[in-house]
Design a protein around this motif. Structure first.
Motif, PDB file in Angstrom:
ATOM      1  N   MET A 198       0.906  -1.264   0.027  1.00 13.02           N
ATOM      2  CA  MET A 198      -0.092   0.216   0.070  1.00 13.02           C
ATOM      3  C   MET A 198       1.005   1.420   0.132  1.00 13.02           C
ATOM      4  O   MET A 198       0.305   2.062  -0.837  1.00 13.02           O
ATOM      5  CB  MET A 198      -0.571  -0.205   1.280  1.00 13.02           C
ATOM      6  CG  MET A 198      -2.153  -1.123   1.347  1.00 13.02           C
ATOM      7  SD  MET A 198      -3.052  -1.230   2.796  1.00 13.02           S
ATOM      8  CE  MET A 198      -4.123   0.281   3.337  1.00 13.02           C
ATOM      9  N   LYS A 209       2.881   2.133  -3.271  1.00 10.85           N
ATOM     10  CA  LYS A 209       1.708   2.746  -4.142  1.00 10.85           C
ATOM     11  C   LYS A 209       1.965   4.415  -4.202  1.00 10.85           C
ATOM     12  O   LYS A 209       2.149   5.525  -5.683  1.00 10.85           O
ATOM     13  CB  LYS A 209      -0.089   2.158  -3.987  1.00 10.85           C
ATOM     14  CG  LYS A 209       0.728   0.985  -5.409  1.00 10.85           C
ATOM     15  CD  LYS A 209      -0.968   0.266  -5.000  1.00 10.85           C
ATOM     16  CE  LYS A 209      -1.215  -0.755  -5.462  1.00 10.85           C
ATOM     17  NZ  LYS A 209      -1.526  -1.099  -7.026  1.00 10.85           N
ATOM     18  N   THR A 220      -0.284   7.301  -5.599  1.00 13.32           N
ATOM     19  CA  THR A 220      -1.404   7.533  -6.114  1.00 13.32           C
ATOM     20  C   THR A 220      -2.096   8.498  -4.369  1.00 13.32           C
ATOM     21  O   THR A 220      -0.899   8.438  -3.532  1.00 13.32           O
ATOM     22  CB  THR A 220      -1.934   5.535  -5.248  1.00 13.32           C
ATOM     23  OG1 THR A 220      -1.058   4.998  -6.797  1.00 13.32           O
ATOM     24  CG2 THR A 220      -3.644   5.436  -5.630  1.00 13.32           C
ATOM     25  N   VAL A 234      -5.004   4.406  -1.158  1.00 12.38           N
ATOM     26  CA  VAL A 234      -4.831   3.215  -1.442  1.00 12.38           C
ATOM     27  C   VAL A 234      -5.702   3.202  -0.253  1.00 12.38           C
ATOM     28  O   VAL A 234      -5.548   2.780   1.515  1.00 12.38           O
ATOM     29  CB  VAL A 234      -3.356   2.545  -1.184  1.00 12.38           C
ATOM     30  CG1 VAL A 234      -3.847   1.188  -1.633  1.00 12.38           C
ATOM     31  CG2 VAL A 234      -2.617   3.148  -1.663  1.00 12.38           C
ATOM     32  N   ARG A 245      -5.894   2.441   5.298  1.00  7.84           N
ATOM     33  CA  ARG A 245      -5.355   2.686   3.903  1.00  7.84           C
ATOM     34  C   ARG A 245      -4.426   4.135   4.381  1.00  7.84           C
ATOM     35  O   ARG A 245      -3.658   3.962   5.273  1.00  7.84           O
ATOM     36  CB  ARG A 245      -6.529   4.355   4.208  1.00  7.84           C
ATOM     37  CG  ARG A 245      -7.947   4.352   3.877  1.00  7.84           C
ATOM     38  CD  ARG A 245      -9.351   5.309   4.029  1.00  7.84           C
ATOM     39  NE  ARG A 245     -10.419   5.044   4.448  1.00  7.84           N
ATOM     40  CZ  ARG A 245     -11.391   4.547   3.591  1.00  7.84           C
ATOM     41  NH1 ARG A 245     -10.934   5.409   2.450  1.00  7.84           N
ATOM     42  NH2 ARG A 245     -12.804   4.482   3.575  1.00  7.84           N
ATOM     43  N   ASP A 258      -6.147   3.624  -6.132  1.00  9.67           N
ATOM     44  CA  ASP A 258      -6.826   2.275  -6.087  1.00  9.67           C
ATOM     45  C   ASP A 258      -6.696   1.195  -4.887  1.00  9.67           C
ATOM     46  O   ASP A 258      -6.902   1.674  -3.522  1.00  9.67           O
ATOM     47  CB  ASP A 258      -5.286   2.195  -6.410  1.00  9.67           C
ATOM     48  CG  ASP A 258      -4.216   2.782  -7.993  1.00  9.67           C
ATOM     49  OD1 ASP A 258      -4.746   2.877  -8.457  1.00  9.67           O
ATOM     50  OD2 ASP A 258      -3.113   2.838  -7.234  1.00  9.67           O
ATOM     51  N   ASN A 259      -6.936   0.221  -5.323  1.00  8.78           N
ATOM     52  CA  ASN A 259      -7.606  -1.232  -4.072  1.00  8.78           C
ATOM     53  C   ASN A 259      -6.956  -2.161  -3.970  1.00  8.78           C
ATOM     54  O   ASN A 259      -6.224  -2.210  -5.205  1.00  8.78           O
ATOM     55  CB  ASN A 259      -9.324  -1.160  -4.530  1.00  8.78           C
ATOM     56  CG  ASN A 259      -9.558  -0.458  -5.068  1.00  8.78           C
ATOM     57  OD1 ASN A 259     -10.903  -0.086  -4.081  1.00  8.78           O
ATOM     58  ND2 ASN A 259     -10.328  -0.291  -5.867  1.00  8.78           N
TER      59      ASN A 259
END
Length: 321
Positions: free
Chosen positions: A97, A100, A106, A109, A154, A189-190
């Motif tokens: 995470m 990213k 990102t 996340v 997150r 993003d996931n």
């Protein structure tokens, strides 16, 4: 001081699990600074966290939203990763995470529980149902594809954290964060993560019904605030259709007999249609204001980006010295 990674752990009476959460995060992210914000715990959570080497701070206004507001204001970091102190989220996904955010630029996340073990591990069926409904509702209203709206796991960028206005006081904060990221067109993003139920003896602070109602109220409020034209046009359309439906019998009778026999009903119908017109124009005006706010937000993003660059440059100078 700009941390590379800041682990944010909001806590309220998590003495049974906080030590393990901190140890796991240290193992997976040894370079991270771990912050535990204690929210009036009475079971010694803060002392345990301090003993494990975490930076312990306090937020005396009760509620997760209040804790996150303080965290976001106080801490500067390249990457923030937020995790609950109840050990329901495995730390093994933290590195992916954070990468990213740090490498792929990102902004948020989302640790997606709903695509893995959440529905089998969570023993509260109404929570499962509520998560599904909220996810479908928000993705429909905001044309998004977020897999888990209410997750407490997150990773976030500096620019998201410093431009997010925390308005909620309690557990509806996750919903607010998600909608803000979607509306401001930030990159989301996931990452699919496993979920495990709380340890025996550890109690959830989330009330299924009252907190669920607060989440739905938050969605309603944010839909009105972020999509006013759609919101008020829907109300206007419903009122206009109702007005026309009740007006048609009066019109038919007038055409047939040449007289209006239901004057009070006609007056009410006129007010309903007038209200529909007012709602529609209100949506147009508020939509213009929201568009102006989005323009101002883009300028604010530039200011935050400049501030982030200054902190990075300051950090480089300090390292050289």
């Amino acid at each position: 001081m700009l941390d590379k990674i800041a682990v944010l752990i909001p806590c309220y009476n998590e003495s049974k699990s906080i030590a393990k959460v901190i140890q796991d995060m240290k193992r997976e992210l040894p370079e991270a600074t771990i912050y535990v914000y204690d929210n009036n715990s009475t079971d010694g959570t803060d002392e345990i966290a301090r003993g494990e080497g975490a930076v312990v701070r306090y937020e005396y206004q009760q509620g997760k939203g209040n804790v996150i507001r303080s965290m976001f204001r106080d801490i500067d970091a390249r990457c923030y990763i937020m995790v609950d102190g109840d050990d329901t989220y495995p730390a093994e996904y933290a590195r992916e995470m954070c990468d990213k955010v740090l490498n792929d630029r990102t902004d948020m996340v989302v640790g997606d529980r709903l695509s893995s073990t959440y529905f089998t591990e969570n023993k509260r069926p109404f929570h499962n149902f509520g998560n599904t409904i909220v996810r479908a509702f928000i993705n429909r209203l905001f044309h998004s594809n977020i897999k888990d709206i209410m997750t407490g796991y997150r990773a976030m960028s500096y620019r998201f954290v410093k431009t997010f206005p925390v308005l909620s006081r309690n557990f509806e904060i996750e919903t607010e964060m998600t909608i803000h990221a979607i509306d401001k067109k930030m990159q989301v993003d996931n990452v699919i993560v496993d979920y495990r139920d709380r340890q025996e003896g550890s109690e959830s602070k989330l009330n299924t019904y009252s907190d669920g109602a607060k989440v739905l109220k938050t969605i309603f409020r944010m839909y009105k605030d972020y999509k006013p034209l759609q919101f008020f046009s829907t109300i206007a359309g419903i009122l206009f259709v109702l007005g026309i439906i009740f007006f048609i019998p009066i019109l038919k009778k007038y055409i047939k007999m040449g007289v209006v026999t239901k004057i009070p009903s006609l007056i009410v119908i006129c007010f309903v249609i007038l209200t529909a017109i007012i709602c529609w124009f209100s949506g147009i005006i508020l939509s213009t204001l929201v568009h102006q706010h989005k323009q101002n937000f883009e300028f604010e993003l530039n200011t935050v980006s400049d501030r982030f660059k200054e902190l990075c440059e300051k950090e480089k100078r300090e390292i050289k010295e």
